[in-house]
Write a protein that holds these residues in place. Structure first.
Motif, mmCIF file in Angstrom:
data_model
loop_
_atom_site.group_PDB
_atom_site.id
_atom_site.type_symbol
_atom_site.label_atom_id
_atom_site.label_comp_id
_atom_site.label_asym_id
_atom_site.label_seq_id
_atom_site.Cartn_x
_atom_site.Cartn_y
_atom_site.Cartn_z
ATOM 1 N N GLN A 118 25.106 -58.187 15.299
ATOM 2 C CA GLN A 118 24.838 -58.364 13.866
ATOM 3 C C GLN A 118 23.661 -57.516 13.406
ATOM 4 N N GLN A 119 22.694 -57.310 14.267
ATOM 5 C CA GLN A 119 21.597 -56.406 13.930
ATOM 6 C C GLN A 119 22.100 -54.975 13.771
ATOM 7 N N ALA A 120 23.069 -54.566 14.627
ATOM 8 C CA ALA A 120 23.661 -53.229 14.499
ATOM 9 C C ALA A 120 24.420 -53.105 13.181
ATOM 10 N N VAL A 121 25.160 -54.150 12.809
ATOM 11 C CA VAL A 121 25.870 -54.134 11.527
ATOM 12 C C VAL A 121 24.883 -53.999 10.376
ATOM 13 N N LEU A 122 23.766 -54.698 10.462
ATOM 14 C CA LEU A 122 22.739 -54.601 9.419
ATOM 15 C C LEU A 122 22.188 -53.179 9.326
ATOM 16 N N SER A 123 21.970 -52.555 10.467
ATOM 17 C CA SER A 123 21.466 -51.171 10.470
ATOM 18 C C SER A 123 22.472 -50.224 9.829
ATOM 19 N N VAL A 124 23.765 -50.422 10.133
ATOM 20 C CA VAL A 124 24.807 -49.587 9.530
ATOM 21 C C VAL A 124 24.836 -49.762 8.018
ATOM 22 N N LEU A 125 24.736 -50.992 7.555
ATOM 23 C CA LEU A 125 24.733 -51.235 6.105
ATOM 24 C C LEU A 125 23.525 -50.583 5.441
ATOM 25 N N GLN A 126 22.391 -50.664 6.079
ATOM 26 C CA GLN A 126 21.192 -50.040 5.512
ATOM 27 C C GLN A 126 21.349 -48.521 5.448
ATOM 28 N N ALA A 127 21.926 -47.928 6.524
ATOM 29 C CA ALA A 127 22.144 -46.477 6.526
ATOM 30 C C ALA A 127 23.155 -46.078 5.458
ATOM 31 N N ASP A 128 24.232 -46.843 5.321
ATOM 32 C CA ASP A 128 25.233 -46.545 4.286
ATOM 33 C C ASP A 128 24.631 -46.654 2.900
ATOM 34 N N ALA A 129 23.763 -47.622 2.722
ATOM 35 C CA ALA A 129 23.126 -47.769 1.414
ATOM 36 C C ALA A 129 22.247 -46.569 1.093
ATOM 37 N N GLU A 130 21.523 -46.075 2.067
ATOM 38 C CA GLU A 130 20.673 -44.901 1.837
ATOM 39 C C GLU A 130 21.521 -43.657 1.573
ATOM 40 N N ARG A 131 22.622 -43.506 2.368
ATOM 41 C CA ARG A 131 23.508 -42.360 2.156
ATOM 42 C C ARG A 131 24.142 -42.416 0.776
ATOM 43 N N SER A 132 24.584 -43.598 0.386
ATOM 44 C CA SER A 132 25.196 -43.741 -0.933
ATOM 45 C C SER A 132 24.199 -43.463 -2.043
ATOM 46 N N ALA A 133 22.974 -43.841 -1.828
ATOM 47 C CA ALA A 133 21.939 -43.570 -2.828
ATOM 48 C C ALA A 133 21.727 -42.065 -2.985
ATOM 49 N N LEU A 134 21.751 -41.312 -1.855
ATOM 50 C CA LEU A 134 21.603 -39.841 -1.932
ATOM 51 C C LEU A 134 22.788 -39.214 -2.653
ATOM 52 N N GLN A 135 24.000 -39.697 -2.314
ATOM 53 C CA GLN A 135 25.185 -39.159 -2.979
ATOM 54 C C GLN A 135 25.157 -39.474 -4.472
ATOM 55 N N ALA A 136 24.717 -40.621 -4.816
ATOM 56 C CA ALA A 136 24.658 -40.988 -6.229
ATOM 57 C C ALA A 136 23.639 -40.137 -6.971
ATOM 58 N N ARG A 137 22.539 -39.856 -6.311
ATOM 59 C CA ARG A 137 21.535 -38.986 -6.944
ATOM 60 C C ARG A 137 22.098 -37.579 -7.126
ATOM 61 N N GLU A 138 22.893 -37.095 -6.128
ATOM 62 C CA GLU A 138 23.510 -35.773 -6.238
ATOM 63 C C GLU A 138 24.506 -35.739 -7.390
ATOM 64 N N GLN A 139 25.312 -36.794 -7.489
ATOM 65 C CA GLN A 139 26.261 -36.863 -8.595
ATOM 66 C C GLN A 139 25.537 -36.923 -9.938
ATOM 67 N N GLN A 140 24.427 -37.614 -9.944
ATOM 68 C CA GLN A 140 23.666 -37.716 -11.184
ATOM 69 C C GLN A 140 23.113 -36.348 -11.591
ATOM 70 N N LEU A 141 22.657 -35.564 -10.608
ATOM 71 C CA LEU A 141 22.166 -34.216 -10.910
ATOM 72 C C LEU A 141 23.289 -33.336 -11.462
ATOM 73 N N ASP A 142 24.505 -33.466 -10.865
ATOM 74 C CA ASP A 142 25.640 -32.694 -11.378
ATOM 75 C C ASP A 142 25.943 -33.072 -12.819
ATOM 76 N N MET A 143 25.904 -34.387 -13.110
ATOM 77 C CA MET A 143 26.164 -34.829 -14.474
ATOM 78 C C MET A 143 25.082 -34.327 -15.426
ATOM 79 N N GLU A 144 23.841 -34.292 -14.965
ATOM 80 C CA GLU A 144 22.759 -33.787 -15.804
ATOM 81 C C GLU A 144 22.912 -32.289 -16.050
ATOM 82 N N GLN A 145 23.430 -31.564 -15.016
ATOM 83 C CA GLN A 145 23.665 -30.131 -15.189
ATOM 84 C C GLN A 145 24.744 -29.886 -16.239
#
Length: 423
Positions: free
Chosen positions: A125-152
């Motif tokens: 369960q600790q490994a699952v928590l780590s995966v969720l945290q990593a996915d959340a950070e990755r998704s946050a980066l992708q969302a920021r990238e998409q936001q930059l594209d929309m701003e462009q």
């Protein structure tokens, strides 16, 4: 003279009068009431009993007037007021670090349960928590990238809008000077309208992208929090495998063997709090309805007399007895020891100014309705009505007056005779 005749004897007979019986004057002088009383006593003296019982074989008591405390006697033992039993939270193998009877301190480690399955589950369960945290950070980066594209895109639309405005302004000047045609001016206006629409659409797409990013971040945070609760619960269960003392006192008994496999919810050991004791009494089932919390109790422990109150009454009957707990009111109770035998007197009711007699076997053998009163050398059967019973006394409701002497021993040997001689 006729010599042949016989002369009668009538001249010789003499009439004798019958003498009259004389009544003594002293007998006439006795009043009728005394005569009746004497006749009654003569009858009583003439009556005899059909059974003779030695006087030394019976017990006698005098009917008295005074206060009567209705009470019951009970036996019990001293128990710790606080003696918690510790249970296993998970299945596993137990290892004890303290022996029964050793002193313990609150929070001290007493035993540990090893559970490899629980440890493995926690790591997963600790490994699952780590995966969720990593996915959340990755998704946050992708969302920021998409936001930059929309701003462009929005910036491009904004530049196009400014260019369309300048072109329309030049077309306005040119058509006033007659340099361009009306058609070219209309085209410039259309381009401005198109640029405005594109800029408005790009602005709304950027706002939507921000809202989407916020929603996805919140959703991922909720997943992380949910998984964090799972990990925290497993960590708590793993920590609960360390069995610690809840109170300062003494280790009671092991309820399982050392290094044995235990199941979840199984009793492991007891810890005794030595700072406060209570008395556990066993009262006959027939008195169960009379017991109430708060009743006064007199406890005898050896030569020590203690007072207390009933604090708890068991809701069930076991072996024809009801268990009750007594909380001590005296500071001397600190000198008590676990499992000491005690005698108790539970005070049920206090009656004042009643007729009473010492309690004996006559209560049961007479059924509470018959008693034998001692008059001179005879025991005379009489109907009575008994009331409240205590350890030492019996209340007499009817059939006696103060000063009467009764037989209080077993009445079976009187064989239900109306009169019994005592010699």
């Amino acid at each position: 003279m006729n010599s042949g005749s016989i002369q009668s004897t009538s001249t010789q007979d003499r009439v004798i009068a019958k003498p009259k019986r004389r009544i003594n004057g002293w007998l006439l002088a006795i009043p009728p009431v005394l005569l009746a009383t004497g006749f009654f006593l003569w009858q009583q003296a003439g009556s005899h009993a059909g059974l003779v019982v030695p006087r030394q074989q019976v017990q006698m008591a005098i009917v008295q007037r005074g206060d009567l405390i209705r009470d019951i006697a009970a036996q019990g033992r001293i128990v710790a007021a606080n003696a918690p039993t510790l249970y296993s939270q998970e299945a596993g193998q137990i290892e004890f670090f303290k022996q029964p009877g050793e002193s313990v301190i609150a929070g001290e480690l007493l035993a540990r349960i090893s559970s490899p399955a629980l440890e493995s589950l926690l790591q997963q369960q600790q490994a699952v928590l780590s995966v969720l945290q990593a996915d959340a950070e990755r998704s946050a980066l992708q969302a920021r990238e998409q936001q930059l594209d929309m701003e462009q895109v929005m910036n491009t639309a904004q530049v196009n809008l400014l260019a369309a405005r300048r072109e329309l302004q030049r077309a306005q000047q040119s058509i006033e000077m007659g340099v361009i045609r009306k058609l070219d001016f209309d085209v410039a206006q259309d381009r401005l309208t198109q640029a405005e629409l594109e800029f408005d659409h790009a602005s709304r797409k950027v706002e939507l992208a921000k809202d989407k990013l916020t929603f996805e971040q919140q959703s991922r945070l909720q997943d992380i929090q949910r998984q964090g609760l799972v990990v925290a619960e497993l960590s708590r269960k793993l920590q609960a495998l360390d069995i610690t003392a809840p109170v300062t006192g003494q280790l009671g008994n092991w309820l399982v063997e050392q290094q044995s496999h235990v199941l979840a919810g199984q009793m492991l050991l007891t810890v005794i709090d030595l700072s406060r004791y209570e008395a556990e009494l066993h009262v006959a089932e027939s008195y169960a309805r009379d017991l109430l919390p708060g009743m006064a109790v007199e406890i005898t422990v050896g030569n020590q007399q203690l007072s207390g109150q009933i604090s708890y009454i068991a809701p069930e009957v076991r072996n024809n007895q009801v268990s009750a707990r007594v909380r001590f009111a005296d500071s001397e109770a600190q000198s008590l020891r676990q499992s000491q035998r005690v005698s108790a007197r539970v005070l049920l009711e206090h009656k004042q100014d009643v007729l009473k007699i010492a309690r004996g076997d006559f209560v049961a053998s007479g059924g509470g309705r018959v008693a034998y009163q001692v008059l001179d050398n005879q025991a005379i059967k009489k109907p009575v009505e008994l009331g409240a019973l205590s350890v030492q006394w019996v209340e007499v409701l009817s059939g006696a007056v103060e000063g009467d002497q009764w037989i209080i021993s077993n009445l079976a040997e009187f064989k239900d005779e109306a009169r019994v001689n005592l010699n």
